[in-house]
Design a protein around this motif. Sequence first.
Motif: not given
Length: 142
Positions: A48-61
């Motif tokens: 969950l933590e890793r996926l949240s990190f990935i999502r935030r990174g993707r949101e930043l492009g």
Amino acid sequence: MTSTYSIGVLSQLSAVNIETIRYYEKVDLLPAASRASNGYRQYDDASLERLSFIRRGRELGFTVDEIRELLALAHHPEQPCSNADRMTRAHLDDIEGKIRDLHRMRRVLQQVVDCCGQTAEHCELLRALGPADARSRLAGRG
């Protein structure tokens, strides 16, 4: 005690689509989940933590490859963050260029938005999209 989540619950908690979670597993951004006796994926808090990190990174492009680099750096906190800084600067430069392009597009569209022409022959947008020499000839017609 560690919590376990089905892919559906993980999707809800992380705000990441189920198909995207499967994709991240396929491209090795997210480790493959363990399987319950019924064959369903089981994820833990670390997922969950890793996926949240990935999502935030993707949101930043950031791209998948850039996120992979950032994850590697996050798992080695003793390493210098110069690569993250370099990546951030390059990404920021790219965003600034896109913002300039969007402003330019906005100016052009503002110039043609309320076309007074009644037919396509006099349409300002069509003139703006035409070849440069045709645009200059048309501009002389008024």
